[in-house]
Design a protein around this motif. Structure first.
Motif, PDB file in Angstrom:
ATOM      1  N   THR A  69       0.817  -1.212   0.000  1.00 42.40           N
ATOM      2  CA  THR A  69       0.000   0.000   0.000  1.00 42.40           C
ATOM      3  C   THR A  69       0.852   1.264   0.000  1.00 42.40           C
ATOM      4  OG1 THR A  69      -0.138  -0.120   2.420  1.00 42.40           O
ATOM      5  CG2 THR A  69      -1.919  -1.134   1.163  1.00 42.40           C
ATOM      6  N   PRO A 102      -0.360   3.567  -3.408  1.00 42.12           N
ATOM      7  CA  PRO A 102      -1.464   3.998  -2.535  1.00 42.12           C
ATOM      8  C   PRO A 102      -2.753   4.209  -3.318  1.00 42.12           C
ATOM      9  CG  PRO A 102       0.020   5.829  -2.968  1.00 42.12           C
ATOM     10  CD  PRO A 102       0.649   4.622  -3.606  1.00 42.12           C
ATOM     11  N   ARG A 114      -7.403   3.974  -2.428  1.00 37.83           N
ATOM     12  CA  ARG A 114      -8.443   3.603  -1.488  1.00 37.83           C
ATOM     13  C   ARG A 114      -8.871   2.156  -1.689  1.00 37.83           C
ATOM     14  NH1 ARG A 114     -12.506   8.883  -1.678  1.00 37.83           N
ATOM     15  NH2 ARG A 114     -11.001  10.407  -0.875  1.00 37.83           N
ATOM     16  N   VAL A 148      -6.336  -0.155  -0.144  1.00 35.70           N
ATOM     17  CA  VAL A 148      -6.388  -0.089   1.316  1.00 35.70           C
ATOM     18  C   VAL A 148      -7.557  -0.913   1.848  1.00 35.70           C
ATOM     19  CG1 VAL A 148      -6.808   1.451   3.266  1.00 35.70           C
ATOM     20  CG2 VAL A 148      -5.189   2.113   1.488  1.00 35.70           C
ATOM     21  N   THR A 186      -6.989  -4.143   4.124  1.00 32.23           N
ATOM     22  CA  THR A 186      -7.601  -4.156   5.454  1.00 32.23           C
ATOM     23  C   THR A 186      -8.475  -5.394   5.646  1.00 32.23           C
ATOM     24  OG1 THR A 186      -7.600  -1.737   5.468  1.00 32.23           O
ATOM     25  CG2 THR A 186      -9.029  -2.841   7.061  1.00 32.23           C
TER      26      THR A 186
END
Length: 312
Positions: free
Chosen positions: A198, A202, A204, A207, A211
């Motif tokens: 990540t 990078p 969203r 991520v 997660t």
């Protein structure tokens, strides 16, 4: 005395042999150390067959600085087959060439400005290449989520599922997951390996995926249902991003057209009235006006880019 002479000669010969062996071991160790340093000085993907790395000495020195370490991370995120030394040398050549062209075609005052624009263009190219690779990786996330869901449903461990996805997916997802699999194979935890992923790319979407995988790995529960739902969501976000990018394509072209028009106006003025730029930049007032004009063009470029930036 004759009885002591032979042991003394023997000990002396033994010391000489040990000294020669020590010198040979030291030289071999230095050679191996230099070979390791040469291998570590090559960043990015391995050089293709017949491709010889250039500026290796510059690369070794640059990698020891803070600038070199940051640039190394940026080059790794772009996927370019360049080392820190190669990129720095090419950037210097580009700045020097633009300096010469700006001084010759316009006026001597425009030489340093053209050189600075060359440096900015080099780093801008890195940012553009990183964004392009990141966008391509985001488009592969739905397929990645689908592969992981199928693998975990079949009873495979998450580490094995990531290795299988690295083999099946094309670049850049395959390359990045290959790095994750290599780190997992040498003992890194899933949290650290995916966290570095990540950091390199990078977004969203990534991520959310990372997660989900990390929390499921910690809790020890099944991830099939979560990955199935995430696959549908990523597909919808992929279509939305494509529509937004299509709608804003004209605005992005306008941002680049504004400074190009300014540069074209300077060239046209110098062609219509030869030597006008030299006379204009010979006084501090003219130089200040040129600097202010370039600053306004740069401000317009960044303002248009900023206003047209929509986070999806």
């Amino acid at each position: 005395m004759e009885n002591l002479a032979l042991p003394t000669i023997g000990i002396a010969l033994l010391c000489c042999v040990l000294a020669v062996m020590g010198v040979h071991t030291y030289a071999s160790g230095k050679a191996q150390q230099q070979a390791v340093v040469d291998r570590l000085s090559i960043t990015g993907p391995p050089a293709p067959a017949g491709r010889r790395r250039r500026f290796r000495g510059v690369d070794r020195r640059m990698r020891q600085t803070r600038y070199g370490k940051k640039l190394d991370n940026r080059l790794a995120a772009t996927g370019l087959d360049l080392t820190v030394g190669e990129f720095t040398a090419y950037m210097v050549f580009l700045a020097a060439g633009l300096w010469f062209v700006g001084s010759s075609a316009l006026a001597a005052f425009f030489g340093p400005i053209a050189g600075l624009l060359g440096i900015w263009a080099a780093f801008g190219f890195l940012g553009w290449q990183r964004g392009k690779r990141n966008e391509k990786f985001i488009n592969q996330l739905p397929e990645l989520s689908r592969i992981l869901a199928n693998a975990t449903q079949a009873g495979l461990a998450l580490r094995t599922a990531l290795s299988m996805a690295a083999e099946e997916l094309d670049a850049p997802a395959g390359e990045e997951l290959g790095k994750v699999a290599d780190k997992l194979s040498v003992g890194h935890s899933i949290d650290d390996a995916l966290g570095e992923l990540t950091d390199r790319l990078p977004s969203r979407e990534l991520v959310v995926l990372v997660t989900t995988l990390v929390l499921s790995n910690r809790a020890g529960g099944t991830v099939v249902g979560s990955l199935r739902n995430l696959t549908v969501t990523l597909e919808e976000r992929k279509e939305t991003r494509r529509e937004v990018r299509t709608q804003l394509s004209q605005v992005h072209m306008t941002a680049f057209a504004v400074p190009v028009l300014g540069l074209g106006a300077l060239l046209l003025m110098n062609q219509v009235m030869p030597g006008s730029l030299d006379r204009m930049t010979s006084s501090p007032l003219g130089q200040g006006a040129v600097v202010v004009a370039f600053g306004l063009y740069a401000l317009g470029f960044f303002m248009i880019r900023r206003m047209s930036k929509i986070d999806v």
